[in-house]
Design an enzyme around this catalytic site. Structure first.
Site, PDB file in Angstrom:
ATOM      1  N   VAL A  23      -2.113 -19.741  -0.481  1.00 49.99           N
ATOM      2  CA  VAL A  23      -0.861 -20.458  -0.180  1.00 49.99           C
ATOM      3  C   VAL A  23      -1.188 -21.729   0.619  1.00 49.99           C
ATOM      4  O   VAL A  23      -0.722 -22.832   0.299  1.00 49.99           O
ATOM      5  CB  VAL A  23       0.099 -19.544   0.632  1.00 49.99           C
ATOM      6  CG1 VAL A  23       1.202 -20.356   1.303  1.00 49.99           C
ATOM      7  CG2 VAL A  23       0.695 -18.465  -0.271  1.00 49.99           C
ATOM      8  N   LYS A  25      -4.070 -23.356   1.013  1.00 48.88           N
ATOM      9  CA  LYS A  25      -4.904 -24.340   0.296  1.00 48.88           C
ATOM     10  C   LYS A  25      -4.091 -25.084  -0.761  1.00 48.88           C
ATOM     11  O   LYS A  25      -4.193 -26.302  -0.896  1.00 48.88           O
ATOM     12  CB  LYS A  25      -6.099 -23.641  -0.349  1.00 48.88           C
ATOM     13  CG  LYS A  25      -7.108 -23.192   0.700  1.00 48.88           C
ATOM     14  CD  LYS A  25      -8.512 -23.150   0.132  1.00 48.88           C
ATOM     15  CE  LYS A  25      -9.520 -23.126   1.261  1.00 48.88           C
ATOM     16  NZ  LYS A  25     -10.601 -24.066   1.088  1.00 48.88           N
ATOM     17  N   GLY A 102       5.665  -5.544  -0.108  1.00 51.80           N
ATOM     18  CA  GLY A 102       6.126  -4.616  -1.133  1.00 51.80           C
ATOM     19  C   GLY A 102       7.651  -4.633  -1.270  1.00 51.80           C
ATOM     20  O   GLY A 102       8.311  -5.598  -0.884  1.00 51.80           O
ATOM     21  N   ASP A 127       0.477   0.701  -3.178  1.00 50.40           N
ATOM     22  CA  ASP A 127       1.158   1.731  -3.979  1.00 50.40           C
ATOM     23  C   ASP A 127       1.324   1.333  -5.451  1.00 50.40           C
ATOM     24  O   ASP A 127       1.502   2.190  -6.304  1.00 50.40           O
ATOM     25  CB  ASP A 127       2.542   2.033  -3.396  1.00 50.40           C
ATOM     26  CG  ASP A 127       2.456   2.507  -1.958  1.00 50.40           C
ATOM     27  OD1 ASP A 127       1.424   3.086  -1.585  1.00 50.40           O
ATOM     28  OD2 ASP A 127       3.421   2.280  -1.202  1.00 50.40           O
ATOM     29  N   MET A 169      -2.623   8.212  -1.014  1.00 49.78           N
ATOM     30  CA  MET A 169      -1.343   7.552  -0.724  1.00 49.78           C
ATOM     31  C   MET A 169      -0.627   7.150  -2.022  1.00 49.78           C
ATOM     32  O   MET A 169      -1.084   7.460  -3.116  1.00 49.78           O
ATOM     33  CB  MET A 169      -1.578   6.336   0.150  1.00 49.78           C
ATOM     34  CG  MET A 169      -1.802   6.661   1.611  1.00 49.78           C
ATOM     35  SD  MET A 169      -1.916   5.151   2.585  1.00 49.78           S
ATOM     36  CE  MET A 169      -1.789   5.830   4.241  1.00 49.78           C
ATOM     37  N   GLU A 222       0.511  11.876  -2.305  1.00 53.67           N
ATOM     38  CA  GLU A 222       1.266  12.223  -1.100  1.00 53.67           C
ATOM     39  C   GLU A 222       2.756  12.406  -1.431  1.00 53.67           C
ATOM     40  O   GLU A 222       3.245  11.880  -2.426  1.00 53.67           O
ATOM     41  CB  GLU A 222       1.098  11.147  -0.021  1.00 53.67           C
ATOM     42  CG  GLU A 222       1.726   9.816  -0.383  1.00 53.67           C
ATOM     43  CD  GLU A 222       1.715   8.809   0.771  1.00 53.67           C
ATOM     44  OE1 GLU A 222       1.449   9.189   1.919  1.00 53.67           O
ATOM     45  OE2 GLU A 222       1.971   7.620   0.494  1.00 53.67           O
ATOM     46  N   ARG A 252      -6.335   1.893   3.093  1.00 53.85           N
ATOM     47  CA  ARG A 252      -5.669   0.591   3.216  1.00 53.85           C
ATOM     48  C   ARG A 252      -6.559  -0.482   3.828  1.00 53.85           C
ATOM     49  O   ARG A 252      -6.144  -1.639   3.948  1.00 53.85           O
ATOM     50  CB  ARG A 252      -4.400   0.770   4.057  1.00 53.85           C
ATOM     51  CG  ARG A 252      -3.158   0.418   3.295  1.00 53.85           C
ATOM     52  CD  ARG A 252      -1.898   0.926   3.901  1.00 53.85           C
ATOM     53  NE  ARG A 252      -1.573   0.452   5.220  1.00 53.85           N
ATOM     54  CZ  ARG A 252      -0.476   0.836   5.874  1.00 53.85           C
ATOM     55  NH1 ARG A 252       0.371   1.671   5.307  1.00 53.85           N
ATOM     56  NH2 ARG A 252      -0.217   0.402   7.068  1.00 53.85           N
TER      57      ARG A 252
HETATM   58  O1  F6P Z   1       3.262   1.475   1.292  1.00 52.42           O
HETATM   59  C1  F6P Z   1       1.930   1.604   1.665  1.00 52.42           C
HETATM   60  C2  F6P Z   1       1.712   2.920   2.368  1.00 52.42           C
HETATM   61  O2  F6P Z   1       0.358   3.004   2.775  1.00 52.42           O
HETATM   62  C3  F6P Z   1       2.096   4.160   1.576  1.00 52.42           C
HETATM   63  O3  F6P Z   1       1.130   4.517   0.626  1.00 52.42           O
HETATM   64  C4  F6P Z   1       2.286   5.168   2.669  1.00 52.42           C
HETATM   65  O4  F6P Z   1       3.168   6.200   2.249  1.00 52.42           O
HETATM   66  C5  F6P Z   1       2.903   4.344   3.757  1.00 52.42           C
HETATM   67  O5  F6P Z   1       2.523   2.989   3.521  1.00 52.42           O
HETATM   68  C6  F6P Z   1       2.521   4.691   5.147  1.00 52.42           C
HETATM   69  O6  F6P Z   1       3.347   3.949   5.973  1.00 52.42           O
HETATM   70  P1  F6P Z   1       3.076   3.650   7.519  1.00 52.42           P
HETATM   71  O7  F6P Z   1       2.028   2.600   7.589  1.00 52.42           O
HETATM   72  O8  F6P Z   1       4.386   3.159   8.019  1.00 52.42           O
HETATM   73  O9  F6P Z   1       2.655   4.938   8.121  1.00 52.42           O
END
Ligand code: F6P
Length: 320
Positions: A23, A25, A102, A127, A169, A222, A252
């Site tokens: 963004v 650049k 998201g 996700d 997740m 999950e 993540r």
């Molecule tokens: O939306 C991404 C995510 O990692 C999901 O996979 C998971 O259910 C959620 O966020 C966890 O959320 P938090 O970071 O609020 O615990």
């Protein structure tokens, strides 16, 4: 447009930094100044920001997380919070806002859009649960982390002749589990789109055990079923020693994959192209390796569908 803002919101995803970099650049290339709003909508309400120049973002393409930080804001859901946000945008002279995040972040962007803010949204969530785009930034990196973990867990699973439930997740979307099930060669993959029948899982484990197959890797998305309860039921019904590995936030973090860096770079640049053309109220996506843009409310309304072909493949290669 002379000045724009960019923020990251919701759960962080690997590649958000690569998108911010793109963004900034692309904006510099078009003589546009970029103000980075810190901590998502919460920071927008509180007026937390920093100026982003190309030199600030020079070395962030390989960094996980987001240099702008991220947050979830209850206050922004209120009329009062949104008014405060509008006021800050006005004071900072921000003429267009790029939101990276998201579904929840898109909804926030749509609210601002209805209040007159020019918006472009970039999908970034591990996700991969946004229906209008094939991929969102972060998903590929997460998938690679998950399959690396599966390989490690498989070694001990087979050595001990046990079963391991690996919880991944995805919130309410089975994509991480589905694709990790294929790429990680799982025996059983349980996704929310298909539900779970514990008796059938146990039956199939027993049948497969009788054939001498030791690859007892079970991927569980999950929010589908309590993994500890599943372990208990499998042990009671099959006698197979079972362990649970919840991968959690390890999924993540870390440096984004090449795919996510390229996707983020393309999407970041595309967001500036749209703002320059004053083509706003849009969400950027990718379909069949082409950049697309759709109305942000259509993007939010678009239902995420299970990839049936991939699910059938999974069934062919595993026992569920
Ligand atoms: O939306 C991404 C995510 O990692 C999901 O996979 C998971 O259910 C959620 O966020 C966890 O959320 P938090 O970071 O609020 O615990």
């Amino acid at each position: 447009m002379k000045t724009i803002g960019v923020l990251t919101s919701g759960g962080d995803a690997p590649g958000m930094n690569a998108a911010i970099r793109a963004v900034v650049k692309a904006a510099a290339y078009n003589n546009i100044k970029v103000i980075g709003i810190e901590r998502g909508y919460k920071g927008l309400i509180n007026g937390e920001f920093k100026h982003l120049t190309p030199s600030v973002v020079e070395d962030i393409i390989d960094k996980g997380g987001t240099i702008l930080k991220t947050a979830r804001s209850q206050e922004f859901m209120t009329d009062d919070g949104q008014k405060k946000a509008l006021n800050v945008l006005d004071i900072l002279g921000i003429e267009g806002l790029i939101v990276i995040g998201g579904e929840g972040s898109f909804k926030g962007a749509s609210r601002l859009n209805r209040l007159g803010v020019k918006i472009v949204a970039i999908p970034a969530t591990i996700d991969n649960d946004l229906g209008y785009t094939d991929y969102s930034i972060g998903f590929d990196t997460t998938l690679n982390i998950v399959i690396d973990c599966i390989s490690k867990v498989r070694d001990t699973t087979i050595s001990h002749e046990k079963a391991t439930i690996i919880e991944v997740m995805g919130r309410y979307c089975g994509d991480i589990a589905l694709y990790a099930g294929i790429a990680g060669g799982a025996k059983i993959t349980l996704i929310p789109e298909k539900g779970i029948e514990v008796n059938s899982v146990c039956q199939k484990l027993l049948e497969d055990k009788a054939k001498g197959n030791l690859n007892n890797i079970i991927i569980l998305a999950e929010n589908l079923y309590d993994p500890l309860q599943l372990k208990k039921e499998i042990e009671e019904k099959t006698g197979i020693n079972t362990r649970v590995t919840m991968l959690g936030f390890i999924q993540r973090g870390g440096s984004p994959s090449a795919f996510d860096r390229i996707l983020a770079s393309r999407m970041g640049a595309k967001s500036i192209t749209l703002l320059v053309k004053e083509s706003t109220s849009k969400a950027i996506g990718i379909r069949g390796n082409f950049m697309i843009d759709v109305d942000i409310d259509d993007a939010i309304a678009s239902k995420k569908e299970l990839n049936v072909e991939c699910y059938e493949l999974l069934k062919e290669f595993s026992i569920i």
